[in-house]
Design an enzyme around this catalytic site. Structure first.
Site, PDB file in Angstrom:
ATOM      1  CG  ASN A  88      -2.312   0.573   0.860  1.00 35.73           C
ATOM      2  OD1 ASN A  88      -2.394   1.627   0.226  1.00 35.73           O
ATOM      3  ND2 ASN A  88      -3.384  -0.086   1.286  1.00 35.73           N
ATOM      4  CG  ASP A  96      21.598   1.714   3.339  1.00 36.43           C
ATOM      5  OD1 ASP A  96      20.388   2.044   3.344  1.00 36.43           O
ATOM      6  OD2 ASP A  96      22.512   2.539   3.434  1.00 36.43           O
ATOM      7  CG  HIS A 118      22.567   5.896  12.065  1.00 39.02           C
ATOM      8  ND1 HIS A 118      23.418   6.207  11.030  1.00 39.02           N
ATOM      9  CD2 HIS A 118      21.307   6.005  11.558  1.00 39.02           C
ATOM     10  CE1 HIS A 118      22.713   6.504   9.952  1.00 39.02           C
ATOM     11  NE2 HIS A 118      21.434   6.388  10.248  1.00 39.02           N
ATOM     12  CB  SER A 145      -1.287   1.040   9.099  1.00 39.52           C
ATOM     13  OG  SER A 145      -2.223   0.727   8.102  1.00 39.52           O
ATOM     14  CB  ALA A 163      -1.714  -1.230  12.987  1.00 41.37           C
ATOM     15  NE  ARG A 186      -5.089 -14.660  18.015  1.00 41.52           N
ATOM     16  CZ  ARG A 186      -5.451 -15.350  16.938  1.00 41.52           C
ATOM     17  NH1 ARG A 186      -5.100 -16.622  16.807  1.00 41.52           N
ATOM     18  NH2 ARG A 186      -6.161 -14.784  15.972  1.00 41.52           N
TER      19      ARG A 186
END
Length: 200
Positions: A88, A96, A118, A145, A163, A186
């Protein structure tokens, strides 16, 4: 940078060791920035052009794939997706090193798989120093999301990531996992064949 120096840097990257922005410059030819811009600005009616651009951008791409624009990638060429993939909007690949996604993977809006982090101490972040670890997302995974997947993580077959999760460790196959940090809550069982929601 000499070829021997480039090989040394690539070996350090492959081992997950720290490297700097100047050291990574030899990889710049693998970036697909212009093609990604073109993809994100191609009209929906031009499905053939989108497909052609996606093949040029990604390291490999399967059949029947959908990647809704806009999407973003550090390189693009280090991303590999299988058949029947759905991504989406606002999918961001920090690739990288390799991000590999299997067949039947579904990704909701605003997900970020990031292969790169980093060092914690600021003295080690000179010249944008960083480290990278590949990400593997196995077949039939569904990611909700606003999920962030961190370097070196593998998400197992059929799993669901809730999400807003931050996935900082491997997730086993056929489980529901969520939270920050993401944890298994679960297993997925045959009972889920008759239910709609992950939590019920």
């Amino acid at each position: 940078m000499t070829p021997a120096q480039e090989d040394e840097v690539l070996a350090r990257i492959a081992e997950g060791l720290v490297y700097t922005e100047p050291e990574s410059a030899s990889q710049n030819s693998e970036r697909r920035t212009e093609q990604i811009f073109d993809y994100d600005h191609t009209p929906p009616r031009e499905e053939g052009r989108r497909r052609s651009l996606l093949v040029d951008i990604l390291g490999s791409v399967g059949e029947r794939t959908v990647l809704l624009p806009p999407f973003h990638a550090a390189f693009g060429s280090n991303v590999h997706i299988g058949d029947d993939f759905f991504g989406n909007v606002n999918l961001t690949f920090v690739d990288d090193v390799d991000i590999r996604m299997g067949h039947g993977v579904m990704i909701a809006p605003s997900v970020t798989p990031t292969t790169t982090g980093h060092p914690v101490h600021p003295a080690r972040r000179v010249d944008f120093a960083r480290f990278s670890g590949p990400i593997v997302i196995e077949d039939k995974v569904w990611i909700g999301s606003n999920v962030v997947v961190l370097p070196g993580v593998r998400i197992g077959y059929g799993s669901v990531i809730g999400a807003g999760s931050v996935v900082s460790r491997d997730i086993p196959s056929m489980t529901v996992a969520l939270g920050t940090p993401c944890r298994v809550v679960r297993e997925i069982t045959d009972e889920d064949l008759t239910t709609r929601l992950a939590g019920r």
